[in-house]
Scaffold this motif. Structure first.
Motif, short mmCIF file in Angstrom:
data_model
loop_
_atom_site.label_atom_id
_atom_site.label_comp_id
_atom_site.label_asym_id
_atom_site.label_seq_id
_atom_site.Cartn_x
_atom_site.Cartn_y
_atom_site.Cartn_z
N SER A 125 0.84 -1.19 0.00
CA SER A 125 0.00 0.00 0.00
C SER A 125 0.88 1.25 0.00
N TYR A 126 0.49 2.24 -0.78
CA TYR A 126 1.18 3.53 -0.84
C TYR A 126 0.15 4.63 -0.78
N ALA A 127 0.50 5.73 -0.15
CA ALA A 127 -0.37 6.91 -0.12
C ALA A 127 0.47 8.11 -0.56
N LEU A 128 -0.09 8.90 -1.44
CA LEU A 128 0.58 10.10 -1.94
C LEU A 128 -0.32 11.29 -1.67
N ALA B 63 -5.70 16.47 -1.77
CA ALA B 63 -6.24 15.13 -2.06
C ALA B 63 -5.18 14.11 -1.68
N THR B 64 -5.60 12.87 -1.55
CA THR B 64 -4.67 11.78 -1.29
C THR B 64 -4.97 10.64 -2.25
N LEU B 65 -3.95 10.19 -2.96
CA LEU B 65 -4.05 9.02 -3.83
C LEU B 65 -3.52 7.84 -3.03
N ARG B 66 -4.27 6.75 -3.03
CA ARG B 66 -3.82 5.54 -2.35
C ARG B 66 -3.83 4.39 -3.34
N LEU B 67 -2.74 3.65 -3.37
CA LEU B 67 -2.60 2.49 -4.23
C LEU B 67 -2.44 1.27 -3.34
N ARG B 68 -3.23 0.23 -3.61
CA ARG B 68 -3.16 -0.99 -2.80
C ARG B 68 -3.09 -2.21 -3.69
N LEU C 55 -5.31 -4.42 -8.36
CA LEU C 55 -4.93 -3.12 -7.81
C LEU C 55 -6.18 -2.33 -7.44
N ARG C 56 -6.15 -1.69 -6.28
CA ARG C 56 -7.20 -0.75 -5.90
C ARG C 56 -6.58 0.65 -5.91
N VAL C 57 -7.23 1.56 -6.61
CA VAL C 57 -6.83 2.97 -6.66
C VAL C 57 -7.94 3.74 -5.97
N SER C 58 -7.59 4.56 -4.99
CA SER C 58 -8.60 5.38 -4.33
C SER C 58 -8.07 6.80 -4.18
N VAL C 59 -9.00 7.74 -4.19
CA VAL C 59 -8.66 9.16 -4.03
C VAL C 59 -9.60 9.77 -3.01
N TRP C 60 -9.01 10.36 -1.99
CA TRP C 60 -9.75 11.12 -0.99
C TRP C 60 -9.64 12.59 -1.35
N ASP C 61 -10.74 13.34 -1.19
CA ASP C 61 -10.69 14.80 -1.31
C ASP C 61 -11.60 15.42 -0.27
N THR C 62 -11.60 16.74 -0.18
CA THR C 62 -12.29 17.45 0.89
C THR C 62 -13.77 17.69 0.64
N ASN C 63 -14.27 17.44 -0.55
CA ASN C 63 -15.67 17.66 -0.87
C ASN C 63 -16.47 16.39 -0.55
N PRO C 64 -17.49 16.47 0.34
CA PRO C 64 -18.23 15.26 0.72
C PRO C 64 -19.24 14.77 -0.32
N HIS C 65 -19.49 15.55 -1.37
CA HIS C 65 -20.49 15.17 -2.38
C HIS C 65 -19.99 14.00 -3.22
N ILE C 66 -20.79 12.94 -3.29
CA ILE C 66 -20.47 11.78 -4.13
C ILE C 66 -21.09 12.03 -5.49
N PRO C 67 -20.26 12.16 -6.54
CA PRO C 67 -20.80 12.48 -7.87
C PRO C 67 -21.39 11.26 -8.56
#
Length: 160
Positions: free
Chosen positions: A16-19, A70-75, A82-94
């Protein structure tokens, strides 16, 4: 002494990596370069093309629709997945991440945006998103994720 059997460990990520990415238009490019290096280092370069596209779209979405970092996470999930996930500050799910399971509909030709997440849903094996509650530091936001695996065999190779 507590021990864990190998079968229990299989559900855990292999790596796992987080950027952490600043709110910057160059963030998607930085994410692609980092992802390429991580996948090469773990011997799964065959995922690079698709993973770069999906990570780039998720990071771009975070940049365009939030005002913070934002944070990119690779697992690495094992089995070449591979799982790619991105966290950001906006709570709205598009859309289309806000509803599952429903068919993903193409974006109208004259629409100004919305194609990036459509591409993620089209090319990923699995995808989703969820809002995150505030933590001790007052950060909430959302997490959008997708998973990909090795290319599936087609044609004669699949028949053999």
């Amino acid at each position: 002494m507590v021990t864990v059997s190998p079968s229990e460990c299989e559900a855990a990520p292999k790596w796992s990596y987080a950027l952490q990415l600043p709110h910057d238009p160059r963030a998607a490019g930085i994410a692609r370069v980092t992802l390429r290096a991580v996948l090469a280092g773990h011997g799964v370069s065959q995922l690079s093309y698709t993973a770069e596209l999906l990570a780039s779209e998720l990071v771009t979405n975070a940049y365009r629709h939030s005002t913070g970092p934002a944070t990119l996470r690779l697992r690495g999930l094992g089995g070449g997945r591979l799982r790619v996930s991105v966290w950001d500050t906006n709570p709205h799910i598009p859309p289309p991440f806000d509803r599952r399971p429903s068919p993903v509909r193409p974006v109208p030709v004259d629409a100004d945006g919305g194609r990036g997440l459509f591409l993620v849903c089209h090319y990923a094996d699995a995808w989703g998103g969820y809002p995150l509650g505030d933590d001790l530091f007052g950060r909430g936001g959302k997490l959008l994720w997708c998973e990909i695996g090795p290319p599936r065999a087609t044609g004669r190779a699949a028949a053999a």
